[in-house]
Design a protein around this motif. Structure first.
Motif, short mmCIF file in Angstrom:
data_model
loop_
_atom_site.label_atom_id
_atom_site.label_comp_id
_atom_site.label_asym_id
_atom_site.label_seq_id
_atom_site.Cartn_x
_atom_site.Cartn_y
_atom_site.Cartn_z
N ARG A 48 0.83 -1.21 0.00
CA ARG A 48 0.00 0.00 0.00
C ARG A 48 0.86 1.26 0.00
NH1 ARG A 48 -2.03 3.52 3.57
NH2 ARG A 48 -1.11 2.43 5.33
N ARG A 49 1.91 1.25 0.83
CA ARG A 49 2.76 2.43 0.93
C ARG A 49 3.48 2.70 -0.39
NH1 ARG A 49 7.95 3.88 3.01
NH2 ARG A 49 7.90 5.99 3.85
N GLU A 52 1.11 4.23 -2.91
CA GLU A 52 0.91 5.67 -2.68
C GLU A 52 2.12 6.45 -3.16
OE1 GLU A 52 0.20 5.89 1.48
OE2 GLU A 52 -1.84 5.08 1.34
#
Lengths: 185, 141
Positions: A48-49, A52
Protein backbone atom coordinates in the motif's frame (compact mmCIF):
# COMPACT_ATOMS: atom_id res chain seq x y z
CA UNK A 1 6.46 18.75 -22.01
CA UNK A 2 4.31 17.20 -24.65
CA UNK A 3 3.27 13.62 -24.12
CA UNK A 4 1.28 11.29 -26.29
CA UNK A 5 -0.74 8.28 -25.20
CA UNK A 6 1.80 6.08 -26.94
CA UNK A 7 4.61 7.61 -24.87
CA UNK A 8 2.70 6.93 -21.67
CA UNK A 9 2.11 3.29 -22.63
CA UNK A 10 5.81 2.83 -23.38
CA UNK A 11 6.72 4.26 -19.99
CA UNK A 12 4.32 1.88 -18.21
CA UNK A 13 5.75 -1.15 -19.98
CA UNK A 14 9.21 0.02 -18.96
CA UNK A 15 8.03 0.08 -15.34
CA UNK A 16 6.74 -3.48 -15.63
CA UNK A 17 9.94 -4.84 -17.15
CA UNK A 18 12.01 -3.02 -14.55
CA UNK A 19 9.80 -4.62 -11.88
CA UNK A 20 11.05 -7.98 -13.17
CA UNK A 21 7.78 -8.90 -14.86
CA UNK A 22 7.94 -12.06 -16.99
CA UNK A 23 4.56 -11.34 -18.56
CA UNK A 24 3.02 -8.01 -19.47
CA UNK A 25 -0.31 -7.60 -21.18
CA UNK A 26 -1.86 -4.46 -22.63
CA UNK A 27 -5.48 -4.28 -23.66
CA UNK A 28 -6.46 -1.09 -25.47
CA UNK A 29 -10.13 -0.81 -26.29
CA UNK A 30 -11.79 2.12 -28.02
CA UNK A 31 -15.46 2.78 -28.65
CA UNK A 32 -17.27 6.06 -29.33
CA UNK A 33 -16.77 8.25 -26.28
CA UNK A 34 -14.46 5.94 -24.36
CA UNK A 35 -10.92 4.66 -24.52
CA UNK A 36 -9.89 2.14 -21.89
CA UNK A 37 -6.41 0.79 -21.35
CA UNK A 38 -5.53 -2.06 -19.07
CA UNK A 39 -1.94 -3.02 -18.41
CA UNK A 40 -1.17 -5.96 -16.18
CA UNK A 41 2.10 -7.59 -15.19
CA UNK A 42 3.40 -10.29 -12.90
CA UNK A 43 6.28 -8.23 -11.57
CA UNK A 44 7.25 -7.78 -7.97
CA UNK A 45 4.18 -5.69 -7.12
CA UNK A 46 3.79 -2.99 -4.49
CA UNK A 47 2.39 -2.80 -1.00
CA UNK A 48 0.00 0.00 0.00
CA UNK A 49 2.76 2.43 0.93
CA UNK A 50 4.63 1.80 -2.30
CA UNK A 51 1.42 2.28 -4.30
CA UNK A 52 0.91 5.67 -2.68
CA UNK A 53 4.52 6.66 -3.27
CA UNK A 54 4.37 5.50 -6.90
CA UNK A 55 1.91 8.31 -7.52
CA UNK A 56 4.29 10.87 -6.00
CA UNK A 57 6.28 12.60 -8.77
CA UNK A 58 9.13 13.31 -6.37
CA UNK A 59 9.68 9.69 -5.48
CA UNK A 60 11.54 7.05 -7.41
CA UNK A 61 12.02 3.49 -6.33
CA UNK A 62 15.57 3.01 -5.05
CA UNK A 63 17.99 1.11 -7.19
CA UNK A 64 17.05 2.29 -10.66
CA UNK A 65 20.23 4.31 -10.89
CA UNK A 66 22.22 6.62 -8.60
CA UNK A 67 21.11 10.21 -8.41
CA UNK A 68 17.59 9.61 -9.64
CA UNK A 69 15.23 11.89 -7.75
CA UNK A 70 11.92 11.76 -9.60
CA UNK A 71 9.51 9.15 -10.90
CA UNK A 72 7.20 10.89 -13.28
CA UNK A 73 5.52 8.26 -15.42
CA UNK A 74 2.59 7.21 -13.23
CA UNK A 75 1.95 10.66 -11.72
CA UNK A 76 1.77 12.22 -15.18
CA UNK A 77 -0.59 9.51 -16.37
CA UNK A 78 -2.90 9.96 -13.39
CA UNK A 79 -2.82 13.72 -13.82
CA UNK A 80 -3.75 13.32 -17.48
CA UNK A 81 -6.66 11.02 -16.66
CA UNK A 82 -7.95 13.46 -14.05
CA UNK A 83 -7.74 16.38 -16.48
CA UNK A 84 -9.87 14.32 -18.88
CA UNK A 85 -12.49 13.62 -16.20
CA UNK A 86 -11.61 9.97 -16.56
CA UNK A 87 -10.96 7.22 -14.05
CA UNK A 88 -8.11 4.96 -13.03
CA UNK A 89 -7.68 1.90 -10.92
CA UNK A 90 -4.32 0.67 -9.59
CA UNK A 91 -4.11 -2.76 -8.01
CA UNK A 92 -0.90 -4.27 -6.81
CA UNK A 93 0.34 -6.60 -4.12
CA UNK A 94 3.90 -7.68 -3.33
CA UNK A 95 4.71 -10.80 -5.28
CA UNK A 96 1.42 -10.66 -7.20
CA UNK A 97 2.12 -8.11 -9.89
CA UNK A 98 0.40 -4.87 -10.79
CA UNK A 99 -2.66 -3.98 -12.81
CA UNK A 100 -3.45 -0.47 -13.94
CA UNK A 101 -6.68 0.43 -15.71
CA UNK A 102 -7.62 3.83 -17.05
CA UNK A 103 -10.59 5.16 -18.97
CA UNK A 104 -11.46 8.49 -20.53
CA UNK A 105 -13.14 10.13 -23.50
CA UNK A 106 -10.60 10.34 -26.36
CA UNK A 107 -12.64 13.16 -27.89
CA UNK A 108 -12.10 15.34 -24.82
CA UNK A 109 -10.55 18.65 -25.90
CA UNK A 110 -7.55 18.11 -23.61
CA UNK A 111 -6.88 14.52 -24.60
CA UNK A 112 -3.26 14.06 -25.72
CA UNK A 113 -2.84 12.69 -29.21
CA UNK A 114 -2.35 8.97 -29.67
CA UNK A 115 1.10 9.63 -31.11
CA UNK A 116 3.30 7.22 -33.00
CA UNK A 117 1.89 3.96 -31.64
CA UNK A 118 3.84 1.65 -34.01
CA UNK A 119 7.12 3.27 -32.94
CA UNK A 120 6.18 3.01 -29.27
CA UNK A 121 5.20 -0.63 -29.77
CA UNK A 122 8.53 -1.32 -31.50
CA UNK A 123 10.28 0.08 -28.45
CA UNK A 124 8.07 -1.95 -26.06
CA UNK A 125 8.77 -5.21 -27.87
CA UNK A 126 12.54 -4.65 -27.96
CA UNK A 127 13.32 -3.69 -24.37
CA UNK A 128 16.22 -5.51 -22.78
CA UNK A 129 15.15 -8.58 -20.84
CA UNK A 130 13.31 -11.85 -21.05
CA UNK A 131 9.60 -11.14 -20.94
CA UNK A 132 6.45 -11.90 -22.83
CA UNK A 133 4.43 -8.92 -23.99
CA UNK A 134 0.92 -9.21 -25.37
CA UNK A 135 -0.62 -6.15 -26.99
CA UNK A 136 -4.26 -6.22 -28.00
CA UNK A 137 -6.06 -3.33 -29.63
CA UNK A 138 -9.79 -3.20 -30.29
CA UNK A 139 -11.55 -0.34 -31.98
CA UNK A 140 -15.18 0.31 -32.77
CA UNK A 141 -15.53 3.27 -35.10
CA UNK A 142 -18.98 4.04 -36.51
CA UNK A 143 -19.98 0.41 -36.14
CA UNK A 144 -16.87 -0.89 -37.87
CA UNK A 145 -14.95 -3.11 -35.50
CA UNK A 146 -11.37 -4.18 -35.78
CA UNK A 147 -8.93 -5.97 -33.58
CA UNK A 148 -5.36 -7.14 -33.62
CA UNK A 149 -3.13 -8.93 -31.16
CA UNK A 150 0.64 -9.23 -31.09
CA UNK A 151 2.82 -11.42 -28.93
CA UNK A 152 6.52 -10.75 -28.41
CA UNK A 153 7.26 -14.47 -28.58
CA UNK A 154 5.60 -14.69 -32.00
CA UNK A 155 7.64 -11.73 -33.22
CA UNK A 156 10.85 -13.36 -32.03
CA UNK A 157 9.82 -16.56 -33.72
CA UNK A 158 9.25 -14.72 -36.99
CA UNK A 159 12.24 -12.37 -36.83
CA UNK A 160 14.85 -14.09 -34.68
CA UNK A 161 16.88 -11.59 -32.70
CA UNK A 162 14.95 -8.36 -32.34
CA UNK A 163 18.06 -6.22 -31.78
CA UNK A 164 19.39 -6.49 -35.32
CA UNK A 165 18.72 -3.70 -37.75
CA UNK A 166 16.95 -5.94 -40.22
CA UNK A 167 14.57 -7.08 -37.51
CA UNK A 168 13.99 -3.56 -36.25
CA UNK A 169 13.09 -2.28 -39.73
CA UNK A 170 10.76 -5.20 -40.47
CA UNK A 171 9.20 -4.93 -37.03
CA UNK A 172 8.30 -1.29 -37.65
CA UNK A 173 6.81 -2.13 -41.05
CA UNK A 174 4.76 -4.92 -39.48
CA UNK A 175 3.48 -2.78 -36.62
CA UNK A 176 2.65 0.13 -38.92
CA UNK A 177 0.60 -2.20 -41.12
CA UNK A 178 -1.46 -3.35 -38.14
CA UNK A 179 -2.50 0.24 -37.47
CA UNK A 180 -2.99 1.32 -41.07
CA UNK A 181 -5.57 -1.27 -42.06
CA UNK A 182 -8.73 -0.92 -39.92
CA UNK A 183 -10.14 -4.24 -41.13
CA UNK A 184 -8.98 -7.48 -39.61
CA UNK A 185 -6.66 -9.60 -41.75
CA UNK B 1 -5.34 2.62 -50.98
CA UNK B 2 -5.15 1.40 -47.34
CA UNK B 3 -1.99 -0.53 -46.45
CA UNK B 4 -2.72 -4.21 -46.12
CA UNK B 5 -2.18 -5.68 -42.69
CA UNK B 6 0.94 -7.87 -42.68
CA UNK B 7 0.58 -11.37 -41.27
CA UNK B 8 3.21 -13.07 -39.13
CA UNK B 9 3.87 -15.51 -41.97
CA UNK B 10 4.56 -12.66 -44.37
CA UNK B 11 6.83 -11.09 -41.78
CA UNK B 12 8.72 -14.37 -41.42
CA UNK B 13 9.15 -14.64 -45.17
CA UNK B 14 10.39 -11.07 -45.47
CA UNK B 15 12.94 -11.79 -42.77
CA UNK B 16 14.19 -14.86 -44.61
CA UNK B 17 14.42 -12.94 -47.89
CA UNK B 18 16.32 -10.10 -46.22
CA UNK B 19 18.73 -12.48 -44.53
CA UNK B 20 19.72 -13.97 -47.86
CA UNK B 21 20.06 -10.68 -49.69
CA UNK B 22 22.20 -8.72 -47.21
CA UNK B 23 25.94 -9.08 -47.70
CA UNK B 24 27.73 -9.76 -44.45
CA UNK B 25 30.39 -7.13 -43.94
CA UNK B 26 33.77 -8.22 -42.75
CA UNK B 27 33.96 -6.43 -39.42
CA UNK B 28 36.29 -8.84 -37.71
CA UNK B 29 33.18 -10.54 -36.26
CA UNK B 30 32.94 -7.92 -33.49
CA UNK B 31 29.54 -6.39 -32.73
CA UNK B 32 28.73 -2.78 -32.11
CA UNK B 33 26.17 -2.20 -29.39
CA UNK B 34 24.16 0.96 -29.15
CA UNK B 35 21.87 1.51 -26.18
CA UNK B 36 19.26 4.25 -26.26
CA UNK B 37 18.02 5.58 -22.93
CA UNK B 38 14.27 5.13 -22.90
CA UNK B 39 13.25 6.20 -19.41
CA UNK B 40 10.50 8.71 -18.69
CA UNK B 41 12.77 11.70 -19.28
CA UNK B 42 14.16 10.19 -22.44
CA UNK B 43 10.73 9.46 -23.89
CA UNK B 44 9.58 12.99 -23.02
CA UNK B 45 12.71 14.46 -24.66
CA UNK B 46 12.21 12.59 -27.91
CA UNK B 47 14.12 9.34 -27.45
CA UNK B 48 11.62 7.50 -29.66
CA UNK B 49 12.58 9.78 -32.56
CA UNK B 50 16.23 9.19 -31.73
CA UNK B 51 15.71 5.45 -31.86
CA UNK B 52 13.67 5.65 -35.05
CA UNK B 53 16.33 7.76 -36.80
CA UNK B 54 19.08 5.46 -35.55
CA UNK B 55 17.39 2.39 -37.03
CA UNK B 56 16.78 4.20 -40.32
CA UNK B 57 20.41 5.39 -40.57
CA UNK B 58 21.87 2.02 -39.72
CA UNK B 59 19.65 0.41 -42.30
CA UNK B 60 20.51 3.04 -44.91
CA UNK B 61 24.22 2.33 -44.44
CA UNK B 62 23.63 -1.43 -44.20
CA UNK B 63 25.42 -1.62 -40.86
CA UNK B 64 24.27 -5.13 -40.07
CA UNK B 65 26.88 -5.72 -37.36
CA UNK B 66 25.16 -3.28 -34.99
CA UNK B 67 22.79 -4.33 -32.20
CA UNK B 68 20.34 -1.73 -30.94
CA UNK B 69 19.13 -1.97 -27.37
CA UNK B 70 17.17 0.15 -24.96
CA UNK B 71 17.51 0.75 -21.29
CA UNK B 72 15.75 2.86 -18.74
CA UNK B 73 17.51 6.16 -18.20
CA UNK B 74 21.30 6.11 -18.49
CA UNK B 75 21.61 8.42 -15.47
CA UNK B 76 21.84 11.68 -17.40
CA UNK B 77 18.28 13.02 -17.31
CA UNK B 78 19.54 16.57 -17.91
CA UNK B 79 21.02 15.51 -21.24
CA UNK B 80 18.25 13.39 -22.73
CA UNK B 81 17.94 11.84 -25.25
CA UNK B 82 21.05 9.82 -24.46
CA UNK B 83 22.77 7.02 -26.29
CA UNK B 84 25.66 4.76 -25.31
CA UNK B 85 27.93 3.43 -28.02
CA UNK B 86 30.16 0.40 -27.47
CA UNK B 87 32.38 -0.77 -30.27
CA UNK B 88 35.73 -2.45 -30.64
CA UNK B 89 38.80 -0.21 -30.73
CA UNK B 90 36.82 2.85 -29.60
CA UNK B 91 36.14 4.16 -26.08
CA UNK B 92 32.68 3.47 -24.73
CA UNK B 93 30.88 6.78 -24.52
CA UNK B 94 27.45 8.12 -23.66
CA UNK B 95 26.22 10.82 -25.98
CA UNK B 96 23.68 13.35 -24.81
CA UNK B 97 21.23 15.72 -26.48
CA UNK B 98 21.01 13.17 -29.25
CA UNK B 99 18.57 14.67 -31.70
CA UNK B 100 17.92 12.96 -35.05
CA UNK B 101 20.57 15.22 -36.60
CA UNK B 102 23.13 14.13 -34.00
CA UNK B 103 22.19 10.50 -34.59
CA UNK B 104 23.20 10.92 -38.23
CA UNK B 105 26.52 12.46 -37.17
CA UNK B 106 27.21 9.67 -34.67
CA UNK B 107 26.54 7.03 -37.30
CA UNK B 108 28.67 8.70 -39.96
CA UNK B 109 31.50 9.91 -37.69
CA UNK B 110 31.66 7.38 -34.84
CA UNK B 111 30.32 4.11 -36.24
CA UNK B 112 31.61 4.47 -39.79
CA UNK B 113 34.46 7.00 -39.44
CA UNK B 114 35.73 5.88 -36.00
CA UNK B 115 35.82 9.49 -34.81
CA UNK B 116 34.14 10.63 -31.61
CA UNK B 117 31.54 13.41 -31.75
CA UNK B 118 33.26 15.19 -28.89
CA UNK B 119 30.85 18.03 -28.24
CA UNK B 120 28.05 15.57 -27.47
CA UNK B 121 29.93 13.26 -25.12
CA UNK B 122 28.43 13.40 -21.66
CA UNK B 123 30.28 10.58 -19.96
CA UNK B 124 33.88 9.59 -19.65
CA UNK B 125 35.61 7.02 -21.78
CA UNK B 126 36.27 3.60 -20.35
CA UNK B 127 38.98 3.24 -17.72
CA UNK B 128 41.42 1.47 -20.00
CA UNK B 129 41.39 4.41 -22.38
CA UNK B 130 42.05 6.82 -19.51
CA UNK B 131 44.91 4.66 -18.32
CA UNK B 132 46.46 4.71 -21.79
CA UNK B 133 46.56 8.49 -21.52
CA UNK B 134 46.84 9.19 -25.20
CA UNK B 135 43.25 9.72 -26.23
CA UNK B 136 42.11 13.17 -27.40
CA UNK B 137 39.47 13.29 -24.66
CA UNK B 138 42.08 12.67 -21.98
CA UNK B 139 44.23 15.42 -23.41
CA UNK B 140 41.32 17.82 -23.10
CA UNK B 141 40.83 18.45 -26.78
Amino acid sequence: MHWTLADMLLDLVHNSVQANARTVSIDMSQAPGELTIRIADDGKGMDRRQRERALDPFYSEPGKHPGRRVGLGLPFLVQTVQVLDGWYRLESEPGAGTTLEIGFDPDHVDCPPLGDLPEALAAMFTLDGEYELEFRRRTDKAGEQSEYRILRSELRDALGELETIESQVLLRDFLTSQEADPASA
Amino acid sequence: MAQKKMTLEELRKLREDKKHSVEVRDTGSKTVEITVGMGTSGIASGAKETLKTLVAELEKHQLTHVAVRQSGGLGLEHAEPTMEVRMPDMPTVIYGQVSPEIVRRIVSHHIIGHELVDEHIYDRPAADILDAGDHPIVDGE
